[in-house]
Design an enzyme around this catalytic site. Structure first.
Site, PDB file in Angstrom:
ATOM      1  N   ALA A  52       0.803  -1.228   0.000  1.00 58.76           N
ATOM      2  CA  ALA A  52       0.000   0.000   0.000  1.00 58.76           C
ATOM      3  C   ALA A  52       0.832   1.271   0.000  1.00 58.76           C
ATOM      4  O   ALA A  52       0.307   2.341  -0.309  1.00 58.76           O
ATOM      5  CB  ALA A  52      -0.927   0.004   1.212  1.00 58.76           C
ATOM      6  N   TYR A  53       2.102   1.204   0.337  1.00 60.09           N
ATOM      7  CA  TYR A  53       2.899   2.418   0.460  1.00 60.09           C
ATOM      8  C   TYR A  53       3.160   3.038  -0.911  1.00 60.09           C
ATOM      9  O   TYR A  53       3.768   2.421  -1.786  1.00 60.09           O
ATOM     10  CB  TYR A  53       4.229   2.128   1.143  1.00 60.09           C
ATOM     11  CG  TYR A  53       4.126   1.724   2.600  1.00 60.09           C
ATOM     12  CD1 TYR A  53       2.925   1.814   3.292  1.00 60.09           C
ATOM     13  CD2 TYR A  53       5.245   1.261   3.291  1.00 60.09           C
ATOM     14  CE1 TYR A  53       2.833   1.440   4.617  1.00 60.09           C
ATOM     15  CE2 TYR A  53       5.165   0.890   4.629  1.00 60.09           C
ATOM     16  CZ  TYR A  53       3.955   0.972   5.278  1.00 60.09           C
ATOM     17  OH  TYR A  53       3.868   0.604   6.603  1.00 60.09           O
ATOM     18  N   GLY A  54       2.683   4.258  -1.067  1.00 61.19           N
ATOM     19  CA  GLY A  54       2.854   4.929  -2.354  1.00 61.19           C
ATOM     20  C   GLY A  54       2.188   4.188  -3.487  1.00 61.19           C
ATOM     21  O   GLY A  54       2.622   4.292  -4.638  1.00 61.19           O
ATOM     22  N   ALA A  55       1.121   3.425  -3.177  1.00 63.34           N
ATOM     23  CA  ALA A  55       0.416   2.624  -4.193  1.00 63.34           C
ATOM     24  C   ALA A  55       1.395   1.721  -4.942  1.00 63.34           C
ATOM     25  O   ALA A  55       1.262   1.500  -6.144  1.00 63.34           O
ATOM     26  CB  ALA A  55      -0.330   3.526  -5.164  1.00 63.34           C
ATOM     27  N   GLY A  56       2.358   1.177  -4.215  1.00 61.83           N
ATOM     28  CA  GLY A  56       3.329   0.265  -4.810  1.00 61.83           C
ATOM     29  C   GLY A  56       4.640   0.919  -5.192  1.00 61.83           C
ATOM     30  O   GLY A  56       5.642   0.231  -5.427  1.00 61.83           O
TER      31      GLY A  56
END
Length: 322
Positions: A52-56
């Site tokens: 989920a971090y930075g949408a991948g």
């Protein structure tokens, strides 16, 4: 940097981890490069991220930098699955299908065949036994060396660990990731005791109380801080209330007396708390990371640690017992 064993497992990691929640978004690529270079030079091995971090994008950046800056086999890469943000809403999906889809995406973005630690990012609505079969599958297929849980409360942690221990051949839960700091000690009530009972390592996230324990908010909200940003203000605000100020001031007084920074005092308290394996550092700049890494040769005097226990909520039962 000292290397610690993750609970009763065979996984070993540096006693400080590099958190990457802001990578791919608020931490520019070149700053991330500087962070990883500094972390590795200090002997750090644990990098924690999530699908989920930075949408991948955080995982993509980690994969690129690890290939360029260090040896993959020397690093312990931990990621998480089952949590995404869509349309500004937080969605938790811990079904087997969703988890394995997330893991496949993580491996592709990281450019690796396996992760050292794969964690369920949050408790979800899917049946727990279904969620845990995804962990078994990942370990059986060599996609993950070890598995853990994140943001589970005490009974959830215990239930997951018990289920995995009940039948030989299941992938054991080896770790629990939870918020833990001088301003967030709820983990001591159930999560840390559950981790100790089941032989789990503990990875505290936000050991500096989302930056508040650094003392940067003592005079207000500085420009460029997380509390001043549109998408992170909600994350910091719970610790800007009146009840937190006394703890922050106590940390600042201890820092003055020991010739350290407030950040170092708060970090040392968590790093050496009973049951902790490695706090996760969410530094956004090399200037923030350097003093954290400089704590390697430092430790809090027992009387200072106990005094901070008292001012932040009472004696730490685990510290007292030890």
């Amino acid at each position: 940097m000292e290397i610690r064993r993750v609970g009763a497992s065979g996984l070993r990691v540096s006693r400080l981890g590099l958190g990457t929640m802001t990578w791919g978004r608020d931490t520019p690529d070149e700053e991330a490069r500087a962070l990883l270079e500094m972390f590795c030079a200090a002997g750090g091995t644990l990098i924690d991220t999530a699908a989920a971090y930075g949408a991948g994008d955080a995982e993509r950046l980690i994969g690129k930098l690890v290939r360029e800056l260090t040896n993959r086999e020397e690093m312990a890469i931990a990621t998480k699955a089952g949590f995404v943000i869509r349309g500004g809403k937080r969605i938790v999906d811990t079904s087997r299908r969703a988890l394995l889809r997330d893991l496949e995406g993580s491996l592709e973005r990281l450019g690796t065949d396996y992760v050292d630690l794969w964690q369920v990012h949050a408790w979800g609505d899917a049946p727990l036994e279904e969620t845990l079969t995804a962990l078994d599958f990942a370990v059986e297929r060599g996609m993950a060396r070890y598995v853990g849980v994140s943001n589970f409360v005490g009974w959830q942690t215990a239930q997951a660990a018990t289920w995995q221990q009940a039948v030989p051949g299941r992938a054991p839960i080896v770790s629990a990731q939870v918020e833990y700091s001088l301003l967030a000690r709820r983990a001591e009530v159930e999560v840390l005791p559950a981790a100790a009972a089941f032989g789990l390592g503990v990875f505290p996230w936000s050991p500096l109380a989302r930056g508040v324990l650094t003392g940067q908010y003592r005079g207000g909200v500085p420009r460029g801080s997380r509390a001043a940003s549109d998408h992170f203000a909600w994350f910091v605000e719970p610790y800007l209330e009146q009840r937190s100020r006394g703890v922050v001031e106590a940390v600042a007084r201890a820092a003055d007396g020991l010739d350290m920074s407030p950040m170092q005092i708060a970090l040392l308290w968590v790093r050496d708390a009973p049951g902790v394996t490695a706090p996760l550092l969410g530094a956004r700049t090399a200037g923030q990371l350097a003093p954290a890494l400089a704590t390697e040769e430092l430790a809090l005097p027992p009387e200072i640690a106990s005094a901070l226990d008292d001012v932040s909520g009472g004696a730490n039962a685990g510290r007292t017992a030890s």
